[in-house]
Scaffold this motif. Structure first.
Motif, PDB file in Angstrom:
ATOM      1  N   LEU A  37       0.635  -7.894  -0.421  1.00  0.00           N
ATOM      2  CA  LEU A  37       0.898  -6.608   0.465  1.00  0.00           C
ATOM      3  C   LEU A  37       2.453  -6.646   0.649  1.00  0.00           C
ATOM      4  N   TYR A  38       2.911  -5.401   0.632  1.00  0.00           N
ATOM      5  CA  TYR A  38       4.167  -5.158   0.761  1.00  0.00           C
ATOM      6  C   TYR A  38       4.723  -4.031   1.675  1.00  0.00           C
ATOM      7  N   GLY A  39       5.507  -3.997   2.450  1.00  0.00           N
ATOM      8  CA  GLY A  39       5.941  -2.942   3.267  1.00  0.00           C
ATOM      9  C   GLY A  39       6.875  -1.868   2.618  1.00  0.00           C
ATOM     10  N   ALA A  40       6.549  -0.832   2.120  1.00  0.00           N
ATOM     11  CA  ALA A  40       7.305   0.300   1.095  1.00  0.00           C
ATOM     12  C   ALA A  40       7.869   1.214   2.071  1.00  0.00           C
ATOM     13  N   GLY A  41       7.545   1.297   3.315  1.00  0.00           N
ATOM     14  CA  GLY A  41       7.901   2.320   4.278  1.00  0.00           C
ATOM     15  C   GLY A  41       7.536   3.568   3.743  1.00  0.00           C
ATOM     16  N   ASP A  42       8.568   4.473   3.839  1.00  0.00           N
ATOM     17  CA  ASP A  42       8.273   5.916   3.447  1.00  0.00           C
ATOM     18  C   ASP A  42       8.623   6.143   1.936  1.00  0.00           C
ATOM     19  N   GLN A  43       9.246   5.100   1.234  1.00  0.00           N
ATOM     20  CA  GLN A  43       9.735   5.380  -0.185  1.00  0.00           C
ATOM     21  C   GLN A  43       8.576   5.221  -1.087  1.00  0.00           C
ATOM     22  N   GLU A  44       8.722   5.855  -2.116  1.00  0.00           N
ATOM     23  CA  GLU A  44       7.783   5.972  -3.229  1.00  0.00           C
ATOM     24  C   GLU A  44       7.782   4.899  -3.990  1.00  0.00           C
ATOM     25  N   PRO A  45       6.884   3.744  -3.886  1.00  0.00           N
ATOM     26  CA  PRO A  45       6.957   2.580  -4.584  1.00  0.00           C
ATOM     27  C   PRO A  45       6.874   2.911  -6.265  1.00  0.00           C
ATOM     28  N   PHE A  91       8.060  -8.413   1.431  1.00  0.00           N
ATOM     29  CA  PHE A  91       6.788  -8.889   1.053  1.00  0.00           C
ATOM     30  C   PHE A  91       6.293  -9.149   2.479  1.00  0.00           C
ATOM     31  N   ILE A  92       5.055  -8.807   2.829  1.00  0.00           N
ATOM     32  CA  ILE A  92       4.288  -9.095   3.866  1.00  0.00           C
ATOM     33  C   ILE A  92       3.298 -10.296   3.946  1.00  0.00           C
ATOM     34  N   ARG A  93       2.421 -10.436   2.980  1.00  0.00           N
ATOM     35  CA  ARG A  93       1.617 -11.512   2.842  1.00  0.00           C
ATOM     36  C   ARG A  93       0.699 -11.513   1.724  1.00  0.00           C
ATOM     37  N   GLU A  94       0.273 -12.657   1.222  1.00  0.00           N
ATOM     38  CA  GLU A  94      -0.890 -12.535   0.112  1.00  0.00           C
ATOM     39  C   GLU A  94      -2.207 -12.889   0.950  1.00  0.00           C
ATOM     40  N   ASP A 148       1.784  -3.763   9.072  1.00  0.00           N
ATOM     41  CA  ASP A 148       2.975  -3.351   8.596  1.00  0.00           C
ATOM     42  C   ASP A 148       2.970  -3.127   6.824  1.00  0.00           C
ATOM     43  N   TRP A 149       1.950  -3.648   6.415  1.00  0.00           N
ATOM     44  CA  TRP A 149       1.764  -3.342   4.881  1.00  0.00           C
ATOM     45  C   TRP A 149       1.627  -1.512   4.557  1.00  0.00           C
ATOM     46  N   VAL A 198      -2.490   0.159  -4.381  1.00  0.00           N
ATOM     47  CA  VAL A 198      -3.308   1.116  -3.647  1.00  0.00           C
ATOM     48  C   VAL A 198      -2.159   1.333  -2.367  1.00  0.00           C
ATOM     49  N   GLN A 199      -1.833   2.526  -1.885  1.00  0.00           N
ATOM     50  CA  GLN A 199      -1.176   2.900  -0.744  1.00  0.00           C
ATOM     51  C   GLN A 199      -1.946   2.812   0.635  1.00  0.00           C
ATOM     52  N   ARG A 200      -1.705   2.235   1.581  1.00  0.00           N
ATOM     53  CA  ARG A 200      -2.376   1.870   2.855  1.00  0.00           C
ATOM     54  C   ARG A 200      -3.322   3.189   2.996  1.00  0.00           C
ATOM     55  N   ASP A 201      -2.720   4.172   3.136  1.00  0.00           N
ATOM     56  CA  ASP A 201      -3.558   5.752   3.465  1.00  0.00           C
ATOM     57  C   ASP A 201      -4.249   5.844   2.304  1.00  0.00           C
TER      58      ASP A 201
END
Length: 241
Positions: free
Chosen positions: A167-175, A191-194, A145-146, A227-230
């Motif tokens: 770790l955060y879940g930003a979805g498709d938005q530009e953080p 917020f996902i987790r530390e 999910d992050w 860092v973005q996940r991709d």
């Protein structure tokens, strides 16, 4: 956040909740007479604190001085300054400095300025940062999910590095990560987790640090990177003190 003892027997201080919650970045520091044997007298305030806030109930919190140093490593060097010190932290193109509020005279670093950029080929730095960003994504790949990782690590002499990854879940938005880099303000995202930093990643960050002293020969103390996940987006910022 894991406890790190930067200063043995550093004592406790008062810090505003804007500092301890990271809503604001450390800006003002005053040392008063101790009110208790464990009180070292330091009062730490953020850049967003005003008179109304400082006089409001519940704005102050008793905290271990080492915990405040983990939020802002520049405070490590000012710990031994005398009662009556009235200081402000400045972070601009000249680097991080602590000034006497009344005179504007630089107190820390004690002499000269601190280079804000390393004295090394930026292409070599970028290659290592690309590898670290990729390694970070790989290390966190098993966590669902992050989409955004905010990572920071602090190095001090004689103690193990203190690192953390949010770790955060930003979805498709530009953080928007600029407030985090500028003032430590965390993003308004799910917020996902530390998580802690894997040993290999910490070692690679240490090697990266050792390869990029500034023009005065100093090594950076704290690095933040997003860092973005991709791995398509990442941004690094380091602080020398």
């Amino acid at each position: 956040m894991a406890y790190t003892e930067f200063i043995p027997n550093a004592g406790a201080c008062l810090a505003t909740t804007n500092v301890t919650s990271r809503r604001g970045r450390v800006r003002w520091m005053v040392r008063e007479d101790s009110q208790d044997p464990v009180d070292n007298g330091w009062r730490i305030m953020s850049h967003i604190d005003d008179e109304a806030y400082l006089s409001s109930e519940g704005c102050w919190e008793i905290v271990d001085y080492n915990d405040v140093c983990a939020l802002e490593p520049a405070l490590i060097e000012m710990w031994s300054l005398p009662v009556g010190s009235d200081l402000q932290l400045v972070d601009d193109e000249g680097g991080i400095r602590i000034l006497d509020t009344a005179t504007g005279q630089q107190v820390i670093p004690a002499t000269g300025g601190v280079a804000a950029t390393p004295d090394e080929d930026p292409h070599e730095i970028a290659k290592r940062e690309d590898a670290i960003a990729s390694e970070t994504c790989t290390a966190m790949s098993g966590i669902p999910d992050w989409t955004l990782a905010l990572t920071s690590i602090t190095f001090t002499d004689g103690t193990a590095p203190a690192g953390r990854c949010l770790l955060y879940g930003a979805g498709d938005q530009e953080p928007d990560v600029e407030p985090w880099f500028a003032t430590g303000t965390l993003p308004a995202l799910p917020f996902i987790r530390e998580v802690g930093l894997p040993a290999k990643l910490t070692d690679d960050l240490a090697r990266h640090r050792g390869s990029m002293p500034d023009r005065n020969g100093r090594l950076w103390t704290t690095m933040q990177y997003a860092v973005q996940r991709d791995g398509q987006f990442y941004f690094f910022a380091c602080r020398y003190r």
